[in-house]
Design a protein around this motif. Sequence first.
Motif, PDB file in Angstrom:
ATOM      1  N   GLY A   5     -17.084  12.561 -11.417  1.00  0.00           N
ATOM      2  CA  GLY A   5     -16.736  13.439 -10.296  1.00  0.00           C
ATOM      3  C   GLY A   5     -16.805  14.906 -10.671  1.00  0.00           C
ATOM      4  N   SER A   6     -16.202  15.733  -9.822  1.00  0.00           N
ATOM      5  CA  SER A   6     -16.196  17.187  -9.998  1.00  0.00           C
ATOM      6  C   SER A   6     -17.609  17.748 -10.083  1.00  0.00           C
ATOM      7  CB  SER A   6     -15.364  17.588 -11.226  1.00  0.00           C
ATOM      8  OG  SER A   6     -13.999  17.252 -11.048  1.00  0.00           O
ATOM      9  N   SER A   7     -18.435  17.362  -9.125  1.00  0.00           N
ATOM     10  CA  SER A   7     -19.828  17.832  -9.091  1.00  0.00           C
ATOM     11  C   SER A   7     -19.934  19.318  -8.777  1.00  0.00           C
ATOM     12  CB  SER A   7     -20.626  17.040  -8.042  1.00  0.00           C
ATOM     13  OG  SER A   7     -20.875  15.724  -8.475  1.00  0.00           O
ATOM     14  N   ASP A   8     -18.859  19.918  -8.260  1.00  0.00           N
ATOM     15  CA  ASP A   8     -18.936  21.334  -7.893  1.00  0.00           C
ATOM     16  C   ASP A   8     -19.207  22.217  -9.105  1.00  0.00           C
ATOM     17  OD1 ASP A   8     -16.410  20.508  -8.732  1.00  0.00           O
ATOM     18  OD2 ASP A   8     -15.328  21.942  -7.497  1.00  0.00           O
ATOM     19  N   ARG A  31     -15.524  17.420   0.419  1.00  0.00           N
ATOM     20  CA  ARG A  31     -15.906  18.689   1.053  1.00  0.00           C
ATOM     21  C   ARG A  31     -16.922  19.461   0.214  1.00  0.00           C
ATOM     22  NH1 ARG A  31     -11.092  21.772   3.736  1.00  0.00           N
ATOM     23  NH2 ARG A  31     -11.296  19.879   4.970  1.00  0.00           N
ATOM     24  N   ASP A  32     -16.746  19.447  -1.118  1.00  0.00           N
ATOM     25  CA  ASP A  32     -17.672  20.203  -1.971  1.00  0.00           C
ATOM     26  C   ASP A  32     -19.048  19.555  -2.032  1.00  0.00           C
ATOM     27  OD1 ASP A  32     -16.274  18.142  -3.436  1.00  0.00           O
ATOM     28  OD2 ASP A  32     -17.221  18.885  -5.257  1.00  0.00           O
ATOM     29  N   THR A  33     -19.113  18.217  -2.136  1.00  0.00           N
ATOM     30  CA  THR A  33     -20.433  17.585  -2.185  1.00  0.00           C
ATOM     31  C   THR A  33     -21.126  17.638  -0.828  1.00  0.00           C
ATOM     32  OG1 THR A  33     -19.416  15.391  -1.865  1.00  0.00           O
ATOM     33  CG2 THR A  33     -19.883  16.081  -4.136  1.00  0.00           C
ATOM     34  N   ARG A  34     -20.357  17.615   0.252  1.00  0.00           N
ATOM     35  CA  ARG A  34     -20.954  17.813   1.583  1.00  0.00           C
ATOM     36  C   ARG A  34     -21.658  19.167   1.657  1.00  0.00           C
ATOM     37  NH1 ARG A  34     -19.198  15.017   6.167  1.00  0.00           N
ATOM     38  NH2 ARG A  34     -17.769  13.304   5.773  1.00  0.00           N
ATOM     39  N   ALA A  35     -20.963  20.198   1.166  1.00  0.00           N
ATOM     40  CA  ALA A  35     -21.544  21.539   1.209  1.00  0.00           C
ATOM     41  C   ALA A  35     -22.808  21.614   0.358  1.00  0.00           C
ATOM     42  CB  ALA A  35     -20.513  22.568   0.730  1.00  0.00           C
ATOM     43  N   MET A  36     -22.804  20.944  -0.782  1.00  0.00           N
ATOM     44  CA  MET A  36     -23.982  20.984  -1.655  1.00  0.00           C
ATOM     45  C   MET A  36     -25.132  20.166  -1.087  1.00  0.00           C
ATOM     46  SD  MET A  36     -22.521  21.131  -5.570  1.00  0.00           S
ATOM     47  CE  MET A  36     -21.345  19.790  -5.439  1.00  0.00           C
ATOM     48  N   LEU A  37     -24.840  19.067  -0.375  1.00  0.00           N
ATOM     49  CA  LEU A  37     -25.908  18.353   0.322  1.00  0.00           C
ATOM     50  C   LEU A  37     -26.511  19.240   1.410  1.00  0.00           C
ATOM     51  CD1 LEU A  37     -24.420  14.752   0.788  1.00  0.00           C
ATOM     52  CD2 LEU A  37     -26.397  15.369  -0.614  1.00  0.00           C
ATOM     53  N   ALA A  38     -25.636  19.931   2.129  1.00  0.00           N
ATOM     54  CA  ALA A  38     -26.108  20.759   3.240  1.00  0.00           C
ATOM     55  C   ALA A  38     -26.986  21.907   2.773  1.00  0.00           C
ATOM     56  CB  ALA A  38     -24.918  21.288   4.034  1.00  0.00           C
TER      57      ALA A  38
END
Length: 332
Positions: free
Chosen positions: A254-257, A281-288
Amino acid sequence: MTTIPEIARAAGVSTATVDRVLNRRTPVRESTSRRVLDAAFSLGYVTSSDVERLSESEPLTLAFLLPRGTNPYLALVNHRAHAFVERNRRDARVKSYFIDGFDPDELARSIRHFARRADGVIFMAIDHPKVRAATDEIVASGKQAITFISDISTSRRHAYVGIDNFAAGRTAALILGRFNGGREGRVALIAASRIYRAHMEREVGFLGLVEERFPGLSVSATREGHDDRDENYQHTRRLLDKHPDIIGLYNVGGSSDGIGRALRESGRAQDITFVGHGLTRDTRAMLADGTMDAVITQDPDALFEAAVLAATKGTPPVVTAELYLSENMPPE
């Protein structure tokens, strides 16, 4: 007047069992409890309303042990677990405790400690002899032991709740290899720690499929970032500085941010295929924004429902992995 021994004879149980059922002292098997209540009712010892009240099982108390740290997915799981129990179940009460998730001594102590207070313990397992011994001890004492997300080998735990991690690692390798369209280059892995069986199985699955399907990819030695965003950031910065030929990254934990931050700072986020775990929330933003290409996840509600069912009913449903890209993310 009807006596306890008469009820015991009619139900075919001991007087101690009758006392446990009528006074709700300790849990009794449902079929046994039903025989006792039927006998007590037929002999006029209890009323129908007493039977209804005594038939309602006491909520099971569960201790939920999670690794402390900066992993957003585990924080989300904790939040959703409590919301799920409040919303859906009357037969379980859950208290969460965050511990050092990479210390087998602390995990073993915590399993024993919280089993004394609760009917069962749900925990993200470290596959270590001390943890296996603690697990076997609490099971022998009549407590539930449910491993969560990461399993433990050769123990008496009641159930494992989580995805097939070997398949998840192979899935990550297939995505990374196909997204790179046959290019040759280096791929790098970052894990929390191999003491988690889940991470070891993901790594083995990943390496196996790369060798089978993508011989043009070379794999750097896995770095352990302990699911800490700052450690993951530092590992990624060093990998990018050392290996200009990196074309893919797989975050086993985890902690991909932290990884995403390093990719963006390097200016190479759009050139490197990045696959990770846990839709937050952080991985969603990075996918987007294109920093991440794919996220493999386990639905927190389904995951925790399976854990509670394993503790209360004994048979958890299968938890399947979900795969999200930028174009198919579900509502938050």
